[in-house]
Design a protein around this motif. Structure first.
Motif, PDB file in Angstrom:
ATOM      1  N   ASP A  13      40.928  37.999  29.525  1.00 60.42           N
ATOM      2  CA  ASP A  13      41.333  39.145  29.272  1.00 60.42           C
ATOM      3  C   ASP A  13      40.120  39.990  28.886  1.00 60.42           C
ATOM      4  O   ASP A  13      39.969  41.225  29.314  1.00 60.42           O
ATOM      5  N   ILE A  14      39.360  39.433  27.899  1.00 62.17           N
ATOM      6  CA  ILE A  14      38.271  40.478  27.304  1.00 62.17           C
ATOM      7  C   ILE A  14      37.253  40.680  28.397  1.00 62.17           C
ATOM      8  O   ILE A  14      36.685  41.753  28.544  1.00 62.17           O
ATOM      9  N   CYS A  15      36.862  39.462  29.151  1.00 59.49           N
ATOM     10  CA  CYS A  15      35.895  39.783  30.241  1.00 59.49           C
ATOM     11  C   CYS A  15      36.326  40.700  31.493  1.00 59.49           C
ATOM     12  O   CYS A  15      35.748  41.615  31.648  1.00 59.49           O
ATOM     13  N   TRP A  16      37.565  40.745  31.707  1.00 61.41           N
ATOM     14  CA  TRP A  16      38.164  41.303  32.813  1.00 61.41           C
ATOM     15  C   TRP A  16      38.281  42.952  32.489  1.00 61.41           C
ATOM     16  O   TRP A  16      37.899  43.751  33.047  1.00 61.41           O
ATOM     17  N   ASP A  17      38.510  43.139  31.098  1.00 55.64           N
ATOM     18  CA  ASP A  17      38.774  44.391  30.515  1.00 55.64           C
ATOM     19  C   ASP A  17      37.329  45.121  30.548  1.00 55.64           C
ATOM     20  O   ASP A  17      37.396  46.364  30.640  1.00 55.64           O
ATOM     21  N   ILE A  18      36.163  44.351  30.158  1.00 54.85           N
ATOM     22  CA  ILE A  18      34.995  44.942  29.732  1.00 54.85           C
ATOM     23  C   ILE A  18      34.522  45.417  31.147  1.00 54.85           C
ATOM     24  O   ILE A  18      33.460  46.191  31.144  1.00 54.85           O
ATOM     25  N   LEU A  19      34.622  44.588  32.357  1.00 54.73           N
ATOM     26  CA  LEU A  19      33.944  44.760  33.420  1.00 54.73           C
ATOM     27  C   LEU A  19      34.201  46.052  34.153  1.00 54.73           C
ATOM     28  O   LEU A  19      35.163  46.693  34.114  1.00 54.73           O
TER      29      LEU A  19
ATOM     30  N   GLY B  39      33.849  27.073  28.347  1.00 51.18           N
ATOM     31  CA  GLY B  39      34.834  27.860  27.402  1.00 51.18           C
ATOM     32  C   GLY B  39      36.029  28.570  28.191  1.00 51.18           C
ATOM     33  O   GLY B  39      36.709  29.374  28.006  1.00 51.18           O
ATOM     34  N   VAL B  40      36.213  27.908  29.770  1.00 58.20           N
ATOM     35  CA  VAL B  40      37.003  28.639  30.593  1.00 58.20           C
ATOM     36  C   VAL B  40      38.629  28.665  29.774  1.00 58.20           C
ATOM     37  O   VAL B  40      39.277  29.707  30.141  1.00 58.20           O
ATOM     38  N   THR B  41      38.925  27.590  29.247  1.00 59.55           N
ATOM     39  CA  THR B  41      40.151  27.350  28.859  1.00 59.55           C
ATOM     40  C   THR B  41      40.587  28.349  27.416  1.00 59.55           C
ATOM     41  O   THR B  41      41.527  28.148  26.877  1.00 59.55           O
ATOM     42  N   SER B  42      39.558  28.824  26.835  1.00 62.05           N
ATOM     43  CA  SER B  42      39.523  29.579  25.488  1.00 62.05           C
ATOM     44  C   SER B  42      40.531  30.874  25.752  1.00 62.05           C
ATOM     45  O   SER B  42      40.689  31.419  26.660  1.00 62.05           O
ATOM     46  N   GLU B  43      41.537  30.689  24.886  1.00 62.52           N
ATOM     47  CA  GLU B  43      42.648  31.626  24.747  1.00 62.52           C
ATOM     48  C   GLU B  43      41.925  33.031  24.679  1.00 62.52           C
ATOM     49  O   GLU B  43      41.056  33.407  23.820  1.00 62.52           O
ATOM     50  N   GLY B  44      42.490  33.883  25.597  1.00 61.11           N
ATOM     51  CA  GLY B  44      42.105  35.356  25.784  1.00 61.11           C
ATOM     52  C   GLY B  44      40.614  35.770  26.065  1.00 61.11           C
ATOM     53  O   GLY B  44      40.260  36.865  26.539  1.00 61.11           O
TER      54      GLY B  44
ATOM     55  N   ASN C 146      42.670  47.213  35.296  1.00 63.17           N
ATOM     56  CA  ASN C 146      43.007  47.150  33.872  1.00 63.17           C
ATOM     57  C   ASN C 146      44.092  45.862  33.714  1.00 63.17           C
ATOM     58  O   ASN C 146      44.755  45.761  32.820  1.00 63.17           O
ATOM     59  N   TYR C 147      43.871  44.908  34.585  1.00 62.82           N
ATOM     60  CA  TYR C 147      44.932  43.568  34.705  1.00 62.82           C
ATOM     61  C   TYR C 147      44.500  42.877  33.202  1.00 62.82           C
ATOM     62  O   TYR C 147      43.519  42.708  32.775  1.00 62.82           O
ATOM     63  N   THR C 148      45.599  42.632  32.403  1.00 63.57           N
ATOM     64  CA  THR C 148      45.697  41.510  31.466  1.00 63.57           C
ATOM     65  C   THR C 148      46.953  40.464  31.952  1.00 63.57           C
ATOM     66  O   THR C 148      47.638  40.940  32.563  1.00 63.57           O
ATOM     67  N   GLN C 149      46.643  39.439  31.101  1.00 59.21           N
ATOM     68  CA  GLN C 149      47.672  38.349  31.441  1.00 59.21           C
ATOM     69  C   GLN C 149      48.872  38.782  30.900  1.00 59.21           C
ATOM     70  O   GLN C 149      49.889  38.312  31.423  1.00 59.21           O
ATOM     71  N   ASN C 150      48.893  39.745  29.894  1.00 53.16           N
ATOM     72  CA  ASN C 150      50.420  40.189  29.698  1.00 53.16           C
ATOM     73  C   ASN C 150      50.698  41.744  30.116  1.00 53.16           C
ATOM     74  O   ASN C 150      51.654  42.175  29.677  1.00 53.16           O
TER      75      ASN C 150
END
Length: 413
Positions: free
Chosen positions: A336-342, A328-333, A408-412
């Motif tokens: 972002d969710i994984c990086w934010d929760i770590l 599921g690496v190509t799943s949209e978003g 707190n990186y996100t792609q946006n």
């Protein structure tokens, strides 16, 4: 200073007569006595003090104890309350500064004294209220196991598990009512163990002896591929060993295994230590069954299995210390969710075999950093009368540790 209003007194099979003066004083001066029916029956018949019997679920009784906070309360427990005992449960609700604990010798200490085993060289586990499948991860050549039994049927169940695992020659000793006048030892061999009259209050010692050609599985990562039931969606042994080394499990940590396949990564994460926890997220119904079967067979029945598609299935899960993305690496978003929760210091490892997956990993690496690794494995296989190298599909792996530079990186963002 905080008043110590609650005491927990461990009692052996010899009852109140075996207690020291401090323990007896705590019992005698308590306004309320808490315990199981067996413990409460040890008190004098004319003891008119308020008594609380354990209820199910146990938290109901803890709430009842807290309602009497401030009164002098004594909890009667078996053996050492801090060895798979009620003390551990109570301390999740009441601070140690408010509690006095007087332990009796634990069941494990008594077994070692009877058999001449060193307590520091044995494996200990409890099957009281726990899945018997937990035993699977403790079985290996030369292991000496001390097991708290669920009841009179547990010894036969343990013997059956050992025999099916190829350890039918293991020596089993059942120890009943240790420390009392009715203490009894029953010895036998796993493969020939028969149903017999055994007391409900028993413990089990096992000297693990494998059948010829059997050794048992290591707890290190990289179990044989044939240890798993799967439909081909399996992280191969060599890649699995590398992946677990980069995930770096530590006791008490939680792993998210996203796109878990047959569950091999989360299972081997949990096998590394009895306190390691994991959540396997998978959307395929057939693979979910593979995960459940493999977890039971390999001694990790407490693996939490989530049926769902990422990233939607990740909502409201407990914060992980490490995340593995195997699908599921190509799943949209998803990233972002994984990086934010770590949390800071958390590890993220992703494995891909497709070009599209690699492109995602390259993009994430460009934004965050981390390390890209190509894992290429070749195995020798027969080619006619000769042997040749057959390559396994190469795996691209991205490994990154969250630090304060990009918390707190996100792609946006």
């Amino acid at each position: 200073m905080v008043k110590k209003w609650l005491s927990i007194v461990g009692i052996g099979e010899d009852g109140l007569e075996g207690l020291n003066n401090i323990a007896l004083s705590l019992i005698n001066h308590a306004e309320i006595i808490v315990g199981g029916s067996r413990h409460l029956s040890m008190l004098r018949k004319d003891d008119l003090r308020e008594k609380l019997t354990w209820k199910s679920p146990i938290d109901t009784s803890i709430t009842e104890i807290l309602q009497h906070q401030g009164k002098s309360i004594c909890v009667l427990a078996s053996g050492n309350p801090m060895c798979y005992g009620i003390g551990n449960t109570i301390l999740r609700h009441i601070d140690i500064s408010e509690i006095t604990i007087i332990p009796a010798p634990s069941t494990f200490s008594l077994i070692c004294a009877r058999l001449g085993w060193s307590l520091t060289e044995v494996e200990t586990l409890s099957l009281c209220g726990r899945s018997p499948a937990l035993l699977q991860s403790y079985i290996y050549r030369g292991a000496k196991l001390l097991i708290l039994s669920e009841g009179k049927n547990t010894p036969k169940m343990v013997a059956d598990i050992l025999t099916k695992r190829g350890f039918g020659g293991s020596k089993i000793t059942v120890l009943e009512r240790m420390g009392g006048i009715q203490e009894r030892l029953i010895k036998g061999i796993a493969a020939t163990w028969e149903d017999m009259e055994i007391a409900d209050l028993n413990a089990i010692a096992v000297d693990c002896i494998p059948d010829p050609g059997m050794t048992g599985f290591s707890r290190l990562p990289g179990l044989p591929d044939n240890a798993y039931h799967h439909d081909g969606q399996l992280t191969k042994r060599e890649v699995r060993a590398v992946t677990l080394s980069t995930l770096a499990p530590k006791p008490g940590e939680l792993l998210w295994d996203i796109g878990a396949g047959c569950g091999s990564i989360s299972i081997e994460w949990m096998r590394s230590h009895s306190r390691c926890r994991a959540i396997a997220i998978e959307q395929s119904a057939s693979r979910l069954q593979y995960i459940a079967n493999n977890a039971t067979a390999l001694g990790t029945p407490n693996l939490q299995i989530i049926n769902g598609t990422s990233p939607a299935a990740l909502k409201d899960l407990h914060q992980p210390n490490a995340i593995f993305i195997g699908g599921g690496v190509t799943s949209e978003g998803l990233f972002d969710i994984c990086w934010d929760i770590l949390p800071i210091g958390g590890r993220l490892v992703a494995n891909v075999v497709t070009i599209e997956g690699e492109q995602k990993l390259f993009a994430w690496r460009d934004q965050i950093g981390g390390e890209l690794i190509r894992i290429a494995i070749q195995r020798a296989e027969p080619i006619g009368k000769f042997s040749g190298w057959r390559a396994i599909a190469p795996v691209t792996q991205w490994v990154v540790i969250k630090n304060s530079q990009f918390p707190n990186y996100t792609q946006n963002g």
